[in-house]
Design an enzyme around this catalytic site. Sequence first.
Site, PDB file in Angstrom:
ATOM      1  N   ASN A  42     -20.475 -17.713   2.808  1.00 25.99           N
ATOM      2  CA  ASN A  42     -21.049 -17.874   3.273  1.00 25.99           C
ATOM      3  C   ASN A  42     -21.690 -19.593   2.744  1.00 25.99           C
ATOM      4  O   ASN A  42     -20.618 -20.357   2.128  1.00 25.99           O
ATOM      5  CB  ASN A  42     -22.311 -17.072   1.987  1.00 25.99           C
ATOM      6  CG  ASN A  42     -21.379 -17.545   0.427  1.00 25.99           C
ATOM      7  OD1 ASN A  42     -20.482 -18.192   0.314  1.00 25.99           O
ATOM      8  ND2 ASN A  42     -22.308 -17.754  -0.258  1.00 25.99           N
ATOM      9  N   ILE A  43     -22.666 -19.763   3.661  1.00 26.31           N
ATOM     10  CA  ILE A  43     -23.035 -21.575   3.976  1.00 26.31           C
ATOM     11  C   ILE A  43     -23.924 -21.425   3.591  1.00 26.31           C
ATOM     12  O   ILE A  43     -24.859 -21.224   4.047  1.00 26.31           O
ATOM     13  CB  ILE A  43     -22.227 -21.494   5.607  1.00 26.31           C
ATOM     14  CG1 ILE A  43     -20.970 -21.535   5.418  1.00 26.31           C
ATOM     15  CG2 ILE A  43     -22.456 -23.546   5.467  1.00 26.31           C
ATOM     16  CD1 ILE A  43     -19.843 -22.091   6.456  1.00 26.31           C
ATOM     17  N   GLU A  44     -24.146 -22.550   2.234  1.00 27.36           N
ATOM     18  CA  GLU A  44     -26.047 -22.118   1.821  1.00 27.36           C
ATOM     19  C   GLU A  44     -26.538 -23.445   2.618  1.00 27.36           C
ATOM     20  O   GLU A  44     -26.003 -24.020   3.304  1.00 27.36           O
ATOM     21  CB  GLU A  44     -25.936 -22.333   0.550  1.00 27.36           C
ATOM     22  CG  GLU A  44     -25.655 -20.812   0.434  1.00 27.36           C
ATOM     23  CD  GLU A  44     -25.700 -20.199  -1.025  1.00 27.36           C
ATOM     24  OE1 GLU A  44     -26.203 -21.306  -1.962  1.00 27.36           O
ATOM     25  OE2 GLU A  44     -25.915 -18.880  -1.386  1.00 27.36           O
ATOM     26  N   CYS A  53     -24.433 -15.390   5.776  1.00 34.73           N
ATOM     27  CA  CYS A  53     -23.741 -14.724   4.736  1.00 34.73           C
ATOM     28  C   CYS A  53     -22.196 -14.795   6.327  1.00 34.73           C
ATOM     29  O   CYS A  53     -21.987 -15.808   6.563  1.00 34.73           O
ATOM     30  CB  CYS A  53     -24.012 -13.539   4.970  1.00 34.73           C
ATOM     31  SG  CYS A  53     -25.682 -12.816   4.611  1.00 34.73           S
ATOM     32  N   GLU A  55     -20.133 -12.201   6.172  1.00 33.16           N
ATOM     33  CA  GLU A  55     -19.535 -11.750   6.995  1.00 33.16           C
ATOM     34  C   GLU A  55     -19.546 -12.162   8.813  1.00 33.16           C
ATOM     35  O   GLU A  55     -19.496 -12.323   9.743  1.00 33.16           O
ATOM     36  CB  GLU A  55     -20.271 -10.020   6.472  1.00 33.16           C
ATOM     37  CG  GLU A  55     -20.270  -9.299   5.488  1.00 33.16           C
ATOM     38  CD  GLU A  55     -20.682 -10.029   4.709  1.00 33.16           C
ATOM     39  OE1 GLU A  55     -21.030 -11.259   4.577  1.00 33.16           O
ATOM     40  OE2 GLU A  55     -21.270  -9.061   4.003  1.00 33.16           O
ATOM     41  N   CYS A  90     -25.446  -7.085   3.551  1.00 37.34           N
ATOM     42  CA  CYS A  90     -27.056  -7.293   3.052  1.00 37.34           C
ATOM     43  C   CYS A  90     -27.374  -6.757   4.777  1.00 37.34           C
ATOM     44  O   CYS A  90     -26.558  -6.287   5.885  1.00 37.34           O
ATOM     45  CB  CYS A  90     -27.201  -9.000   3.429  1.00 37.34           C
ATOM     46  SG  CYS A  90     -27.270  -9.979   5.426  1.00 37.34           S
ATOM     47  N   CYS A  93     -26.198  -8.487   8.380  1.00 38.64           N
ATOM     48  CA  CYS A  93     -25.245  -7.902   8.632  1.00 38.64           C
ATOM     49  C   CYS A  93     -24.724  -7.199   9.287  1.00 38.64           C
ATOM     50  O   CYS A  93     -23.567  -7.251   9.685  1.00 38.64           O
ATOM     51  CB  CYS A  93     -24.432  -8.810   7.735  1.00 38.64           C
ATOM     52  SG  CYS A  93     -24.331 -11.027   6.430  1.00 38.64           S
TER      53      CYS A  93
HETATM   54  N1  THU Z   1     -24.297 -13.414   0.304  1.00 39.56           N
HETATM   55  C1  THU Z   1     -23.144 -12.931   1.605  1.00 39.56           C
HETATM   56  O1  THU Z   1     -22.649 -14.260   2.333  1.00 39.56           O
HETATM   57  N2  THU Z   1     -22.572 -11.834   2.276  1.00 39.56           N
HETATM   58  C2  THU Z   1     -23.315 -10.853   1.495  1.00 39.56           C
HETATM   59  O2  THU Z   1     -22.672  -9.305   1.955  1.00 39.56           O
HETATM   60  C3  THU Z   1     -24.821 -10.600   0.625  1.00 39.56           C
HETATM   61  C4  THU Z   1     -25.294 -12.117  -0.137  1.00 39.56           C
HETATM   62  C5  THU Z   1     -24.340 -14.530   0.557  1.00 39.56           C
HETATM   63  C6  THU Z   1     -25.688 -15.268   0.932  1.00 39.56           C
HETATM   64  C7  THU Z   1     -26.360 -16.319  -0.691  1.00 39.56           C
HETATM   65  O3  THU Z   1     -25.387 -17.190   0.037  1.00 39.56           O
HETATM   66  C8  THU Z   1     -25.540 -15.800  -1.561  1.00 39.56           C
HETATM   67  O4  THU Z   1     -24.578 -14.232  -1.340  1.00 39.56           O
HETATM   68  C9  THU Z   1     -26.449 -14.681  -2.412  1.00 39.56           C
HETATM   69  O5  THU Z   1     -27.806 -14.326  -1.236  1.00 39.56           O
END
Ligand code: THU
Length: 136
Positions: A42-44, A53, A55, A90, A93
């Site tokens: 995940n890259i925020e 996310c 995935e 989520c 995804c």
């Molecule tokens: N996130 C994912 O990368 N994949 C998931 O299946 C659920 C959530 C990430 C998004 C965000 O960066 C962090 O988790 C918290 O929601």
Amino acid sequence: MDYTNLIRKALEARSHSYSPYSHFAVGAALLCADGTVYQGANIENAAFGVSQCAERTALFQAVFEGKREFTAIAIVGKAEGAEPKLCAPCGICRQALTEFCSPEDFEIVLAVTEENYKIYKLAELLPLGFTNESLH
Ligand code: THU
């Protein structure tokens, strides 16, 4: 199917997470039908909605490189300072995966470790996904 190596790759991918806002690191490893594996984390973003996310990081890189058929994805998630637990993908995804993955065959491996995991079919996690056929 032995997913030991795929889970290991997801765990390794998780260490690439950029998650300074949620402090929740996610790693994914996507297995292509030809045996290759694409990793993602995940890259925020300070504008939270821009965050991506793990995935989809893996899926979009694979599609960019020409892959179109996929067998399974392993996913691992962990909140900073907490014990890891199963991390389900989520809704966005799940929908992204259904564009390329057979709901009845594609396997989603939610893992804590190489020994502690649960396997679901995409159809179980996304019944009635919106597909190309839905458009016609
Ligand atoms: N996130 C994912 O990368 N994949 C998931 O299946 C659920 C959530 C990430 C998004 C965000 O960066 C962090 O988790 C918290 O929601």
